[in-house]
Design a protein around this motif. Structure first.
Motif, PDB file in Angstrom:
ATOM      1  N   PRO A   1      15.236 -10.748 -43.027  1.00  0.00           N
ATOM      2  CA  PRO A   1      15.003  -9.642 -42.080  1.00  0.00           C
ATOM      3  C   PRO A   1      13.975  -8.631 -42.570  1.00  0.00           C
ATOM      4  CG  PRO A   1      17.143  -9.420 -43.149  1.00  0.00           C
ATOM      5  CD  PRO A   1      16.628 -10.777 -43.508  1.00  0.00           C
ATOM      6  N   VAL A   2      14.030  -8.250 -43.822  1.00  0.00           N
ATOM      7  CA  VAL A   2      13.086  -7.263 -44.342  1.00  0.00           C
ATOM      8  C   VAL A   2      11.681  -7.858 -44.365  1.00  0.00           C
ATOM      9  CG1 VAL A   2      12.467  -5.818 -46.322  1.00  0.00           C
ATOM     10  CG2 VAL A   2      14.867  -6.095 -45.687  1.00  0.00           C
TER      11      VAL A   2
ATOM     12  N   TYR B   1      -0.455   2.372 -35.005  1.00  0.00           N
ATOM     13  CA  TYR B   1      -0.183   2.971 -33.699  1.00  0.00           C
ATOM     14  C   TYR B   1       1.037   2.344 -33.025  1.00  0.00           C
ATOM     15  CZ  TYR B   1      -4.944   4.855 -34.128  1.00  0.00           C
ATOM     16  OH  TYR B   1      -6.067   5.506 -34.560  1.00  0.00           O
ATOM     17  N   ALA B   2       1.075   1.010 -32.940  1.00  0.00           N
ATOM     18  CA  ALA B   2       2.185   0.323 -32.277  1.00  0.00           C
ATOM     19  C   ALA B   2       3.453   0.446 -33.117  1.00  0.00           C
ATOM     20  CB  ALA B   2       1.839  -1.141 -32.045  1.00  0.00           C
ATOM     21  N   LYS B   3       4.596   0.401 -32.440  1.00  0.00           N
ATOM     22  CA  LYS B   3       5.886   0.605 -33.096  1.00  0.00           C
ATOM     23  C   LYS B   3       6.646  -0.719 -33.241  1.00  0.00           C
ATOM     24  CE  LYS B   3       4.996   4.967 -33.221  1.00  0.00           C
ATOM     25  NZ  LYS B   3       5.840   6.002 -32.628  1.00  0.00           N
ATOM     26  N   ILE B   4       7.649  -0.687 -34.101  1.00  0.00           N
ATOM     27  CA  ILE B   4       8.479  -1.867 -34.353  1.00  0.00           C
ATOM     28  C   ILE B   4       9.923  -1.563 -33.989  1.00  0.00           C
ATOM     29  CG2 ILE B   4       9.405  -3.425 -36.122  1.00  0.00           C
ATOM     30  CD1 ILE B   4       6.781  -3.101 -37.656  1.00  0.00           C
ATOM     31  N   VAL B   5      10.519  -2.445 -33.183  1.00  0.00           N
ATOM     32  CA  VAL B   5      11.930  -2.380 -32.832  1.00  0.00           C
ATOM     33  C   VAL B   5      12.625  -3.563 -33.503  1.00  0.00           C
ATOM     34  CG1 VAL B   5      13.626  -2.365 -30.957  1.00  0.00           C
ATOM     35  CG2 VAL B   5      11.364  -1.339 -30.607  1.00  0.00           C
ATOM     36  N   ALA B   6      13.749  -3.318 -34.153  1.00  0.00           N
ATOM     37  CA  ALA B   6      14.479  -4.392 -34.823  1.00  0.00           C
ATOM     38  C   ALA B   6      15.931  -4.389 -34.374  1.00  0.00           C
ATOM     39  CB  ALA B   6      14.401  -4.245 -36.347  1.00  0.00           C
ATOM     40  N   THR B   7      16.458  -5.578 -34.098  1.00  0.00           N
ATOM     41  CA  THR B   7      17.850  -5.734 -33.692  1.00  0.00           C
ATOM     42  C   THR B   7      18.736  -5.760 -34.924  1.00  0.00           C
ATOM     43  OG1 THR B   7      17.116  -7.027 -31.793  1.00  0.00           O
ATOM     44  CG2 THR B   7      19.454  -7.173 -32.388  1.00  0.00           C
ATOM     45  N   VAL B   8      19.833  -5.011 -34.868  1.00  0.00           N
ATOM     46  CA  VAL B   8      20.799  -4.978 -35.967  1.00  0.00           C
ATOM     47  C   VAL B   8      21.874  -6.020 -35.704  1.00  0.00           C
ATOM     48  CG1 VAL B   8      22.420  -3.561 -37.277  1.00  0.00           C
ATOM     49  CG2 VAL B   8      20.358  -2.523 -36.289  1.00  0.00           C
ATOM     50  N   GLY B   9      22.245  -6.757 -36.739  1.00  0.00           N
ATOM     51  CA  GLY B   9      23.287  -7.770 -36.610  1.00  0.00           C
ATOM     52  C   GLY B   9      23.985  -7.982 -37.934  1.00  0.00           C
ATOM     53  N   PRO B  10      24.718  -9.063 -38.064  1.00  0.00           N
ATOM     54  CA  PRO B  10      25.479  -9.309 -39.300  1.00  0.00           C
ATOM     55  C   PRO B  10      24.631  -9.304 -40.567  1.00  0.00           C
ATOM     56  CG  PRO B  10      26.161 -10.828 -37.566  1.00  0.00           C
ATOM     57  CD  PRO B  10      24.966 -10.096 -37.033  1.00  0.00           C
ATOM     58  N   ALA B  11      23.360  -9.674 -40.445  1.00  0.00           N
ATOM     59  CA  ALA B  11      22.499  -9.725 -41.633  1.00  0.00           C
ATOM     60  C   ALA B  11      22.003  -8.353 -42.064  1.00  0.00           C
ATOM     61  CB  ALA B  11      21.307 -10.647 -41.365  1.00  0.00           C
ATOM     62  N   THR B  12      22.145  -7.336 -41.188  1.00  0.00           N
ATOM     63  CA  THR B  12      21.483  -6.058 -41.474  1.00  0.00           C
ATOM     64  C   THR B  12      22.316  -4.831 -41.118  1.00  0.00           C
ATOM     65  OG1 THR B  12      20.403  -6.309 -39.305  1.00  0.00           O
ATOM     66  CG2 THR B  12      19.126  -6.942 -41.243  1.00  0.00           C
ATOM     67  N   ASN B  13      23.624  -4.978 -40.965  1.00  0.00           N
ATOM     68  CA  ASN B  13      24.414  -3.846 -40.459  1.00  0.00           C
ATOM     69  C   ASN B  13      24.984  -2.934 -41.537  1.00  0.00           C
ATOM     70  OD1 ASN B  13      26.413  -5.464 -41.493  1.00  0.00           O
ATOM     71  ND2 ASN B  13      27.388  -5.922 -39.529  1.00  0.00           N
ATOM     72  N   THR B  14      24.529  -3.071 -42.779  1.00  0.00           N
ATOM     73  CA  THR B  14      24.982  -2.179 -43.841  1.00  0.00           C
ATOM     74  C   THR B  14      23.993  -1.026 -44.014  1.00  0.00           C
ATOM     75  OG1 THR B  14      23.805  -3.381 -45.583  1.00  0.00           O
ATOM     76  CG2 THR B  14      26.043  -4.121 -45.046  1.00  0.00           C
ATOM     77  N   PRO B  15      24.446   0.112 -44.525  1.00  0.00           N
ATOM     78  CA  PRO B  15      23.515   1.231 -44.752  1.00  0.00           C
ATOM     79  C   PRO B  15      22.333   0.844 -45.634  1.00  0.00           C
ATOM     80  CG  PRO B  15      25.782   1.988 -44.941  1.00  0.00           C
ATOM     81  CD  PRO B  15      25.842   0.493 -44.817  1.00  0.00           C
ATOM     82  N   GLU B  16      22.575  -0.005 -46.632  1.00  0.00           N
ATOM     83  CA  GLU B  16      21.502  -0.401 -47.542  1.00  0.00           C
ATOM     84  C   GLU B  16      20.433  -1.218 -46.814  1.00  0.00           C
ATOM     85  OE1 GLU B  16      25.129   0.639 -49.498  1.00  0.00           O
ATOM     86  OE2 GLU B  16      24.765  -0.998 -48.068  1.00  0.00           O
TER      87      GLU B  16
ATOM     88  N   SER C   1      10.416 -18.300 -36.373  1.00  0.00           N
ATOM     89  CA  SER C   1      10.599 -19.193 -37.514  1.00  0.00           C
ATOM     90  C   SER C   1      11.083 -18.445 -38.754  1.00  0.00           C
ATOM     91  CB  SER C   1       9.303 -19.953 -37.819  1.00  0.00           C
ATOM     92  OG  SER C   1       8.287 -19.065 -38.231  1.00  0.00           O
ATOM     93  N   MET C   2      10.899 -17.109 -38.776  1.00  0.00           N
ATOM     94  CA  MET C   2      11.345 -16.330 -39.929  1.00  0.00           C
ATOM     95  C   MET C   2      12.854 -16.095 -39.922  1.00  0.00           C
ATOM     96  SD  MET C   2       8.339 -13.593 -40.855  1.00  0.00           S
ATOM     97  CE  MET C   2       9.044 -13.340 -42.497  1.00  0.00           C
ATOM     98  N   VAL C   3      13.560 -16.623 -38.925  1.00  0.00           N
ATOM     99  CA  VAL C   3      15.021 -16.648 -39.007  1.00  0.00           C
ATOM    100  C   VAL C   3      15.436 -17.472 -40.225  1.00  0.00           C
ATOM    101  CG1 VAL C   3      17.132 -17.448 -37.879  1.00  0.00           C
ATOM    102  CG2 VAL C   3      15.357 -16.331 -36.533  1.00  0.00           C
ATOM    103  N   ASN C   4      14.689 -18.544 -40.502  1.00  0.00           N
ATOM    104  CA  ASN C   4      15.050 -19.438 -41.610  1.00  0.00           C
ATOM    105  C   ASN C   4      13.945 -19.635 -42.637  1.00  0.00           C
ATOM    106  OD1 ASN C   4      17.749 -20.269 -40.661  1.00  0.00           O
ATOM    107  ND2 ASN C   4      16.604 -21.194 -38.959  1.00  0.00           N
ATOM    108  N   ALA C   5      12.769 -19.070 -42.389  1.00  0.00           N
ATOM    109  CA  ALA C   5      11.650 -19.270 -43.306  1.00  0.00           C
ATOM    110  C   ALA C   5      11.067 -17.914 -43.715  1.00  0.00           C
ATOM    111  CB  ALA C   5      10.576 -20.130 -42.652  1.00  0.00           C
ATOM    112  N   PRO C   6      10.514 -17.807 -44.928  1.00  0.00           N
ATOM    113  CA  PRO C   6       9.991 -16.521 -45.403  1.00  0.00           C
ATOM    114  C   PRO C   6       8.642 -16.142 -44.813  1.00  0.00           C
ATOM    115  CG  PRO C   6       9.704 -18.199 -47.082  1.00  0.00           C
ATOM    116  CD  PRO C   6      10.482 -18.851 -45.975  1.00  0.00           C
TER     117      PRO C   6
END
Length: 470
Positions: A318-319, A6-21, A280-285
């Motif tokens: 990010p993924v 039900y709840a949605k997810i918003v994600a910020t786009v940046g250098p790590a994720t700005n490609t179409p892939e 913490s997932m900026v640097n950890a899996p």
């Protein structure tokens, strides 16, 4: 491409994720709305990301929301001597309106509105509260202060003034240029930073009109003083816990979060909870257990969406962060106590026929174990009214408006489909059956409940319920 939550997810786009892939990978992992943070990057880069998201939308055949987050009037000190000043508790410092490369007796603070507003006894928080000074004297171009919390001031660090109402527009010249650019691109939402009062939202509305939804970021204590009016004037709200947590005590933030979610639910406005949710997932899996609980708490509170910031913009995973957030949401919503907790938090009913009809739609759908609620909606209001009840039945929102379908990607429980408008009961029934089956919500002999406004082609007039057997 149906989300089983039900709840949605918003994600910020940046250098790590700005490609179409990477954008596609994030969407497949669970992102419903992408945030473009105009505090960073240049317009050309944001335009490329916008184009990639719209191309992805066409490829997957699902509406995807795009949120433009404006920087707002960020207050900063200027440059200081040798790039840093080490302050000790109890010593006196001076902030000056003019000058540069100052020392402790002349720290540049090029914001005249501060000098006009502060009075002795008020605090200035520097670098997200790492340094705290208390005003002891104010002149036309000088503020004298005593250091309360020692630390380091370096170049261009941010300044927060809890309890001080500043005579500032929420839209700087940069914001106005970015806003015109974003509206020309066709963003779905515009987030306003550092809103202090209802007139800030009105000012933005004069520029935005109905070209995009206005999302107010609650990050100033002054906004909390007028929050009901601010929510009423906004189209959505973000609980921006970063700056809010600097200006109010940390221990007050959780309660304020619950209050804001409840107020937005009562007002039928989507609400996002943001900042450091899986930091913490900026640097950890994997996240910490506390971070997983933080996301879960927002879901139990009834938030429409939760947001990733640095985790998806600059993080190493990010993924994985999106996947983890998706898993947490689905786990919470599948828990045996989830719906009873959500029901207990229901804020009460607005005594208007459209709200009563929407509430009855949700209640009826649950009572007869319908497989879906089909909400016909021009502006998104009918779907939002049904979602306000937080029913244990998915909401299939059918709209002829592509902009509405994209904005609904932020609404709790709503699976939005753009479809041609309907002109009759027969056509409404046929389309409800068709889309319920095509989108995987129903099969032959299942029952769906429809909510609509009659006559058709009107907005905000929820007045009709119908049961349909597929």
């Amino acid at each position: 491409m149906r989300r089983h939550r039900y709840a949605k997810i918003v994600a910020t786009v940046g250098p790590a994720t700005n490609t179409p892939e990477m954008l596609k990978a994030l969407f497949l992992a669970g992102v419903d709305t992408f945030r473009l943070n105009f505090s960073h990057g240049v317009q050309a880069d944001h335009a490329k990301v916008h184009a990639s998201i719209r191309a992805l939308e066409k490829e997957v055949g699902r509406p995807i929301g795009i949120l433009q987050d404006l920087q707002g009037p960020k207050i900063r000190v200027g440059t200081v001597r040798d790039g840093r000043l080490d302050l000790t508790s109890g010593e006196r410092v001076r902030f000056v309106l003019e000058g540069s490369e100052g020392g402790k007796d002349a720290i540049p603070l090029h914001h005249p509105e501060i000098f006009a507003a502060v009075v002795p006894g008020q605090d200035l928080l520097i670098d997200d509260g790492r340094v705290r000074v208390r005003v002891v004297g104010v002149e036309a171009a000088v503020i004298e202060a005593e250091v309360i919390t020692a630390g380091v001031i370096s170049n261009r660090k941010g300044v927060n003034l809890p309890g001080t109402l500043l005579d500032l527009s929420p839209l700087t010249e940069k914001d106005r240029a970015d806003l015109a650019f974003g509206l020309e691109l066709g963003v779905d939402w515009v987030a306003l930073s550092f809103v202090q009062k209802p007139s800030d939202v009105i000012e933005a509305r004069g520029l935005i009109g109905d070209k995009a939804g206005i999302m107010t970021k609650v990050e100033k204590p002054q906004a909390l003083d007028r929050i009901e009016d601010i929510i009423r004037l906004s189209d959505a709200v973000m609980v921006a816990r970063g700056d809010l947590g600097v200006e109010i005590p940390h221990e007050d933030v959780p309660a304020r979060q619950k209050e804001l979610i409840r107020a937005c639910r009562l007002a039928v406005k989507p609400v996002i909870v943001a900042t450091q949710m899986l930091d913490s997932m900026v640097n950890a899996p994997a996240p910490t257990r506390a971070e997983a609980s933080d996301v879960a708490t927002a879901i139990y509170d009834g938030a429409d969406a939760v947001m990733l910031s640095a985790e998806s913009a600059t993080g190493r995973y990010p993924v994985e962060a999106v996947s983890m957030m998706d898993r947490i949401i689905r786990s919470v919503e599948g828990h045996k106590l989830y719906h009873s907790i959500i029901a207990a938090l229901e804020p009460g009913e607005e005594e208007t026929p459209p709200h009563a009809v929407a509430t009855a739609t949700a209640t009826l759908a649950e009572a007869i174990h319908a497989t879906a609620i089909v909400a016909y909606t021009e502006s998104g209001t009918t779907a939002a009214r049904v979602a306000r009840k937080r029913p244990a039945v998915p909401i299939l929102a059918l709209t002829p408006n592509v902009d509405t379908s994209r904005r609904l990607s932020l609404l709790w429980g709503a699976h939005s489909v753009r479809t041609d408008d309907v002109d009759s009961y027969e056509e409404m029934t046929a389309k409800a059956c068709h889309h319920a089956q095509e989108e995987g919500f129903a099969k032959p002999n299942d029952i769906v409940v429809t909510a609509a406004g009659i006559p058709f082609h009107t907005t905000g007039n929820t007045n009709n319920i119908r049961l349909i057997q597929i």
